[in-house]
Design a protein around this motif. Sequence first.
Motif, PDB file in Angstrom:
ATOM      1  N   ILE A 148       0.840  -1.208   0.000  1.00  0.00           N
ATOM      2  CA  ILE A 148       0.000   0.000   0.000  1.00  0.00           C
ATOM      3  C   ILE A 148       0.872   1.254   0.000  1.00  0.00           C
ATOM      4  CG2 ILE A 148      -1.864   1.233   1.183  1.00  0.00           C
ATOM      5  CD1 ILE A 148      -2.656  -1.538   0.146  1.00  0.00           C
ATOM      6  N   ASP A 149       1.939   1.234   0.796  1.00  0.00           N
ATOM      7  CA  ASP A 149       2.831   2.392   0.861  1.00  0.00           C
ATOM      8  C   ASP A 149       3.567   2.633  -0.454  1.00  0.00           C
ATOM      9  OD1 ASP A 149       2.615   3.908   3.133  1.00  0.00           O
ATOM     10  OD2 ASP A 149       4.172   2.879   4.268  1.00  0.00           O
ATOM     11  N   GLU A 205      -1.154   5.029  12.443  1.00  0.00           N
ATOM     12  CA  GLU A 205      -0.385   4.351  11.397  1.00  0.00           C
ATOM     13  C   GLU A 205      -1.295   3.817  10.299  1.00  0.00           C
ATOM     14  OE1 GLU A 205       3.542   4.860  13.100  1.00  0.00           O
ATOM     15  OE2 GLU A 205       2.766   4.425  11.110  1.00  0.00           O
ATOM     16  N   VAL A 206      -2.437   3.251  10.667  1.00  0.00           N
ATOM     17  CA  VAL A 206      -3.363   2.749   9.652  1.00  0.00           C
ATOM     18  C   VAL A 206      -3.876   3.909   8.793  1.00  0.00           C
ATOM     19  CG1 VAL A 206      -5.646   1.703   9.294  1.00  0.00           C
ATOM     20  CG2 VAL A 206      -4.038   0.685  10.928  1.00  0.00           C
ATOM     21  N   ASN A 207      -4.135   5.042   9.424  1.00  0.00           N
ATOM     22  CA  ASN A 207      -4.619   6.197   8.668  1.00  0.00           C
ATOM     23  C   ASN A 207      -3.583   6.718   7.690  1.00  0.00           C
ATOM     24  OD1 ASN A 207      -6.457   8.507   8.121  1.00  0.00           O
ATOM     25  ND2 ASN A 207      -4.788   9.643   9.052  1.00  0.00           N
ATOM     26  N   ILE A 208      -2.363   6.972   8.169  1.00  0.00           N
ATOM     27  CA  ILE A 208      -1.393   7.628   7.279  1.00  0.00           C
ATOM     28  C   ILE A 208      -0.854   6.678   6.211  1.00  0.00           C
ATOM     29  CG2 ILE A 208      -0.743   9.330   9.023  1.00  0.00           C
ATOM     30  CD1 ILE A 208       1.918   7.790   9.377  1.00  0.00           C
ATOM     31  N   GLY A 214      -4.155   6.732   3.643  1.00  0.00           N
ATOM     32  CA  GLY A 214      -3.429   7.691   2.809  1.00  0.00           C
ATOM     33  C   GLY A 214      -2.939   7.069   1.514  1.00  0.00           C
ATOM     34  N   GLY A 215      -2.382   5.861   1.596  1.00  0.00           N
ATOM     35  CA  GLY A 215      -1.866   5.187   0.402  1.00  0.00           C
ATOM     36  C   GLY A 215      -2.952   4.864  -0.603  1.00  0.00           C
ATOM     37  N   LEU A 216      -4.099   4.408  -0.112  1.00  0.00           N
ATOM     38  CA  LEU A 216      -5.210   4.071  -1.008  1.00  0.00           C
ATOM     39  C   LEU A 216      -5.815   5.326  -1.637  1.00  0.00           C
ATOM     40  CD1 LEU A 216      -6.833   1.348   1.268  1.00  0.00           C
ATOM     41  CD2 LEU A 216      -5.820   0.933  -0.996  1.00  0.00           C
TER      42      LEU A 216
END
Length: 655
Positions: free
Chosen positions: A239-240, A277-280, A284-286
């Motif tokens: 994702i990143d 962390e899940v948010n950023i 964020g990645g999606l």
Amino acid sequence: GTKPAFFHVSHRFVSPGLPGVSASGMGLRLSQKFVFLLFLSGLVTLCFGALFFLPDSVRLKRIFLSKTETQPVTVGSGSENDVREHLKRPKDQEHPRGMASVKGETSTKLKSLSRKPSVSHEATEERLAGGKAQEDLTLLRSKTESASEKSTSSDHGATSDTFSYKKFKRCLLRPPLGTDDGKPSDPKTNERREKVKEMMKFAWDNYKRYAWGKNELQPLTRNGHIGNMFGGLRGASIIDSLDTLYIMGLVEEYNDAKDWVQTSLDLNSNGEASLFEVNIRYVGGLLSAYYLTGEELFKNKAVELGEKLLPAFNTPTGIPRGVINLGSGTSWSWGWASAGSSILAEFGTLHLEFVHLTELSGNPIYTEKVMNIRKLLNKIEKPHGLYPNFLSPVSGNWVQHHVSIGGLGDSFYEYLIKSYLMSDKTDDDAKKMYYSALEAIEANLVQKSPGGLTYMAEWRGGILDHKMGHLACFSGGMIGIGADDGAPEKRQHYLDLAAEITHTCHESYTRSATKLGPEAFRFDSGAEATATRLSDRYYILRPEVIESYMYMWRLTHDPKYREWGWEAVQALEEHCRVESGFSGIRDVYTLTVSHDNMQQSFFLSETLKYLYLLFSDDDLLPLEDWVFNTEAHPLPIVRKSCLQDEATQDKTVSE
């Protein structure tokens, strides 16, 4: 008053003297049965209507709703079963990013979070807050469903209240990838850019070979690492990397990543995750992948995951807790955070992503949640105008007077100025908060060393700690991008301050044997920009110094920033590149390198992306169209007036 219709019907059937009624006893009994069943069904309908719409029915709802829809219970609810579940938490819980060396820890592991959470005296208040959270989720689901019914894609059948990707693209000032994918005309710069692209491909290929689907690659042992930070979610490196692969033109690799998201990204995890962390990283990645490519898959996954984060806000103040079980919605604070507090850098680093979740879903709940945080922060008193790092989500008061522009505080300030920029400079509240905070930081934290280096100290209840963390080195870039929007007479002052801080962070690199910077460096006891403690000497592939180089290059075009970036590339190649990927190192001051066996996902998302942008033309993800979230995922500036104009034009054409 008038009786209900069913009462009149039933009365007619039980009156044998009325005309039209069968005289036979059998007919009478059948009619009575029919009426009784009709009456009973009406009664059941009324009862269930009351059960599901009256505000005090939350507990009763739990009886009838399936397990996946039950109202989350927060820590402090008094449930012994919940407490037992928390006691089972693994002892090697990862550090949320930015929290390394909390309480003197020397590794990237958290202290055990397995101690029994305290049951707060506000338990009743917590349970009452639960009803609101359930109503929010129900509202969100219904709105999302109705939006998806209106439009099967972002462009076909779109109405004024659904997001249109085509309209969004027309509102960009320039193409996201520039005229020639950002390729610089200077051959030497292009050669350096190609080297960074090769590093990305090398890191990605090894991740795919040895750790595919896991969160990170462990390059020395050639296996995957899952960790506990993402609550059962997998594929953090995938994702990143989506947007990095896309902008670098690594098409095959991007398609592999997209296919994995389509077939294997399971959001129905029941693990315990860092909200921040899940948010950023994931949200964020999606979001970024969607805005760059228009692939509906990414938008749908982002909104679905965003919904799972909402129960973390189920607190008396609306300040979210730091840890959430993505399956049950249960949330709690980090075990090491004093008095069950929430962390400024965590609850303050949601705004960019949540505003875009509202844009894409058409549901205002996301924006409402983050605006509520801002309202509370505006209301409470700030010591010397500063924002301490710990806040109680129950009382809404500061827990400790520790202030840092590094870990625990950092990205809160970044998101204030970026919220203003992302709003097309209409979010005046964010602008005011940012410049007020920056004035307080300058007055209390910005220091000049005897050797002439400008740095950001930390503040502990009025006592300065002359330490600056690697994480605080993002602030050079932050102050730079905000220079144009403060008082006009201070523009040059802010550019100078940004350059001075970036120079200091570069010095922390050049003063080490490896030419890579330590986790934290000090300015006391004769030390300047060097780590004096063994526990601060490590480097885990962090991006913040390179991030400031990229912004300062875009703002000034001073060639030294590209030279400094190239120094970092050479140091990464020499000391962090191993046979099967890239690894952090334990001591930047020795050439006898000891690797930590971890290729962090943010190395792919941030460090290599910022290096690639540094050696690209400015029209690759131009700053007049994009802001980068704190994980370097580009999010577009929201031009409301343009989108409304587009909608009006489309309506006129259709008429």
